[in-house]
Design an enzyme around this catalytic site. Structure first.
Site, PDB file in Angstrom:
ATOM      1  N   ASP A  11       0.873  -1.167   0.000  1.00  8.17           N
ATOM      2  CA  ASP A  11       0.000   0.000   0.000  1.00  8.17           C
ATOM      3  C   ASP A  11       0.914   1.222   0.000  1.00  8.17           C
ATOM      4  OD1 ASP A  11      -2.053   1.784   0.013  1.00  8.17           O
ATOM      5  OD2 ASP A  11      -3.144   0.873   1.677  1.00  8.17           O
TER       6      ASP A  11
HETATM    7  C1  BGC Z   1      -4.944   3.425   0.021  1.00  8.62           C
HETATM    8  C2  BGC Z   1      -5.013   2.461  -1.142  1.00  8.62           C
HETATM    9  C3  BGC Z   1      -4.792   3.200  -2.436  1.00  8.62           C
HETATM   10  C4  BGC Z   1      -3.437   3.904  -2.380  1.00  8.62           C
HETATM   11  C5  BGC Z   1      -3.086   4.681  -3.615  1.00  8.62           C
HETATM   12  C6  BGC Z   1      -3.667   4.259  -0.023  1.00  8.62           C
HETATM   13  O1  BGC Z   1      -3.708   5.269   0.927  1.00  8.62           O
HETATM   14  O2  BGC Z   1      -5.022   2.721   1.239  1.00  8.62           O
HETATM   15  O3  BGC Z   1      -6.253   1.803  -1.146  1.00  8.62           O
HETATM   16  O4  BGC Z   1      -4.875   2.327  -3.512  1.00  8.62           O
HETATM   17  O5  BGC Z   1      -3.456   4.818  -1.290  1.00  8.62           O
HETATM   18  O6  BGC Z   1      -3.879   5.805  -3.745  1.00  8.62           O
END
Ligand code: BGC
Length: 751
Positions: free
Chosen positions: A261
């Site tokens: 993530d």
């Molecule tokens: C979120 C993800 C997301 C990623 C990119 C993170 O903060 O938890 O679900 O895909 O950011 O934007």
């Protein structure tokens, strides 16, 4: 002859010079291509392709003609372009998308065809926009209604979410775009998501929290998966050995890439050893914080390279990571069978509307008044000459906000617009009053709704206006709920309360007194308290439905489409009725960042089903004692519940060996669809088991008077539970009832 051989050998020499290398030949089996490409790469090139080069992209190997990867959020539409190294908008004018309904709505369709349609459509949008990896779908389990991100997930049940996630994955990936199923695993709350350490039994892990991920990997063959932010057993999910190496790779045979993530990596040694392949988002504010190239400083960049050069670690792990990333590249950005995709096409609009039509849930629709001839408020008839719409969510654009799933939608039909368009066909005017002021903002990372919702009137003034208007209307539609602002249905923070915000409860109560023909329509991705329920004859759960929100809502309210959505989660009267809220702060939101899933397996209806049991359930798993105190209240609306404008009758289900049959008949006067659910209920098990568990379901379309026989095949795995001590799925020797019905609270035993 000699001459001929000479010319022939010259010819083959030239051929080998010009024929493409093995890794570029799509006819060659994938693993050979991966090994060939790997063997040609330098150490620096290998390090380069396992971490990001910008907010959403990672490099390929330019020297070898291997392209990199472009990722995009997900999971409800293709996110607008941001700058290379900042979250701000890149300012493109051709990056608007179709906003599809949120995943709670998709789950509420209980229709795998809708899931395939969703995946195929959003995959085409990703392809058109040049994306290789779609960051979604999300399948974290609905553990508490306070979780700000439940709207991005598929509800409380492992069978429902596992069944619905697979076609979504297949649909996206048939475009040559990878899904990145998230957030693996146990990211079930937003409060403290970067630090909380989750402890739970292996039974809860395997029976409740992992099945949807496993289905996405083993049946959907998702080409990538995203590690969660939180810790589990003391180790961060993005480099959690047990989760990524033992379970994902060894037990499930995952051959895709594990992507972190954004900013979920925090330790080079663990990231090297524990199964992470591709690092994204680690302080990618390099420019704003003044680093010259923050990407080089990523945990899997220079720090890793230096360890290799100093001889502290070898290159086996690196080669495996590179293999996994190459496989992802060959499957996506180098996939020769990709089409062109499509953006905001009529077909995508139709898909968004159809999914929303099937996901909207009619929770209640009681006749108004006590007369025999009394009719329910819905569907609206041409006789309703004056319709009043009240509430902020009738006008608020909702595709912007909520965190990373925020979209720049090409258009968004508001509920009011949809209702007005449809009412005009009956020559009916629709009056609108605001009723309450909620969130007047409408901006996320530079995408704005452009709406000015500010209003200086007091709640008393707004209520007085709404009540006076309600008294004059034939029918009142209150359209409220939650929104995408912080502490509502939104990433990074959880909700602060179970009840509806902004004084909506009082307003609804006043409207109910002013006009008995009241339908309450709630836009949310979560359950909420309903202190007004007894006084409200009609209630519709309408989710957040993206671009086609207003059209789909009007389809349902006017009866052009017969509602057929069913709840993907249980709605309990109060927060205290949810199992995760039975044990104090240690179970939610945690104490000193420790969260213990003390309710164990008893999530959602598995807990609600204990209602009426006199004694707490006590048992021990893996040496740990669990005490589950039965709930004090029944659900307001059970898992799987959903009404229709027609009626259905189910025959006595009959079991014959491994087959169960039931006849479903449409006994009303409109065509409609019913969701028939199969639960397995062990009788007097020696093991602690939920009263019943969903194992299969079918959605069936029936004309008035039509009936169909549905056949369910019983399979061995339906009767298994996870024996944590033996670490395997075992069949419970206890006899089992097969229960068939239309919600978890409405089933009958197969004979
Ligand atoms: C979120 C993800 C997301 C990623 C990119 C993170 O903060 O938890 O679900 O895909 O950011 O934007």
């Amino acid at each position: 002859m000699k001459r001929l051989t000479f010319f022939l050998s010259l010819f083959t020499f030239h051929l080998s010079l010009f024929s493409s290398p093995v890794y570029l030949n799509p006819e060659v089996p994938l693993e050979q291509r991966v090994e060939d490409a790997l063997s040609r790469m330098t150490l620096n090139e290998k390090i380069a392709i396992i971490h990001a080069q910008s907010k959403f992209s990672s490099p390929g190997v330019a020297r070898l003609g291997i392209p990199g990867l472009w990722c995009t959020d997900g999971p409800h539409g293709i996110r607008a372009e941001v700058k290379w190294d900042e979250w701000d908008q890149a300012g493109w004018t051709n990056d608007s998308c179709m906003a599809f309904p949120t995943l709670t709505c998709l789950a509420a369709t209980w229709n795998t065809d809708m899931s395939l349609l969703y995946g195929r459509s959003i995959g085409e949008e990703a392809l058109y926009r040049g994306k290789n990896v779609l960051l979604g779908p999300g399948v974290n389990i609905y553990r508490t209604p306070l979780n700000g991100r439940n709207f991005e997930y598929m509800g409380e049940d492992p069978c429902l979410s596992a069944t619905m996630v697979v076609p979504y994955v297949l649909g996206v990936q048939q475009n040559g775009v990878a899904t990145c199923v998230k957030h693996f695993a146990l990211n079930n709350q937003e409060d403290g998501r970067h630090v909380v350490n989750v402890s739970l039994s292996d039974r809860a892990l395997y029976e409740i929290y992992l099945p949807a991920f496993r289905a996405a990997v083993q049946q959907g063959h998702s080409w990538s998966i995203m590690g969660a932010y939180n810790r589990i057993w003391g180790q961060y999910a993005c480099h959690n050995h047990r989760l990524l190496v033992d379970i994902l790779r060894s037990e499930w045979g995952f051959d895709g890439a594990v992507i972190s993530d954004w900013g979920g990596v925090s330790n080079t040694d663990e990231a090297i050893r524990n199964g992470l392949d591709l690092e994204f988002g680690s302080w990618t504010d390099g420019l704003t914080e003044g680093r010259s190239n923050s990407y080089d400083a990523y945990y899997l960049a220079m720090p890793y390279l230096e360890k290799i050069l100093r001889g502290e670690v070898g290159t086996n792990e690196l080669d495996n990571k590179v293999r996994n990333v190459l496989r992802l590249i060959f499957r996506t950005s180098m996939n020769p069978n990709k089409g062109f995709g499509a953006l905001c096409s009529d077909e995508h609009a139709a898909a968004a509307r159809e999914i929303a039509d099937e996901g909207i849930v009619l929770l209640k629709n009681a006749p108004v008044g006590k007369k025999k001839s009394a009719q329910p408020v819905l569907p609206l008839t041409p006789d309703s000459k004056s319709i009043l719409v009240v509430g902020e969510n009738a006008i608020k654009q909702m595709t912007v906000g909520g965190g990373s799933s925020s979209l720049k939608a090409k258009y968004e039909i508001s509920p009011l617009q949809g209702i007005r368009e449809r009412a005009a066909l009956n020559n009916v005017e629709v009056r609108y009053v605001r009723g309450y002021i909620g969130d007047v903002g409408g901006e996320y990372n530079g995408v704005t709704t452009g709406q000015d919702l500010s209003d200086n009137r007091t709640p008393a003034e707004l209520t007085a206006e709404a009540v006076a208007a309600a008294r004059e209307a034939d029918v009142v539609l209150f359209i409220g709920g939650l929104n995408k602002a912080e502490h509502q249905d939104s990433e990074s923070a959880d909700r602060l309360q179970y009840g509806l915000p902004y004084g909506q409860d009082q307003l609804i109560a006043e409207l109910a007194k002013a006009n008995s023909h009241l339908a309450v329509i709630i836009l949310s991705g979560n359950a909420y308290a309903m202190p007004w329920l007894d006084n409200v004859p009609a209630l519709v759960q309408a989710w957040f439905n993206g671009s086609e929100t207003g059209h789909a809502l009007a389809d349902i309210l006017f009866g052009d489409v017969n509602p057929s959505g069913h709840l993907p989660f249980t709605i309990m009267p109060a927060l205290e009725d949810y199992p995760a809220h039975q044990y104090g702060a240690i179970a939610y939101p945690g104490i000193n960042n420790e969260v213990e899933y003390k309710e164990d397996l008893f999530v959602g209806y598995r807990y609600a089903d204990l209602y009426g049991q006199k004694k707490p359930l006590r048992y021990t798993t893996q040496g740990k004692d669990y005490t589950i105190v039965p709930p004090k209240h029944k659900p307001l609306f059970a898992f799987g519940h959903g009404l229709s404008y027609t009626s259905f009758a189910l025959s006595q289900p009959v079991q014959n060996g491994n087959t169960v049959r039931v006849t479903v008949k449409n006994t009303g006067s409109r065509p409609g669809k019913e969701v028939v659910q199969l639960y397995i209920a062990p009788v007097k098990s020696q093991v602690a088991r939920p009263v019943k568990e969903l194992k299969a379901f079918q959605k069936v379309a029936l004309q008035p008077g039509e009936e169909k026989v549905l056949t369910f095949a019983l399979t061995d795995d339906m009767f298994r539970y996870f024996d944590a001590d033996a670490h395997q799925w075992v069949t419970d020797p206890a006899p089992c009832q097969i229960r068939i019905g239309t919600s978890s609270a409405n089933t009958q035993i197969a004979k």
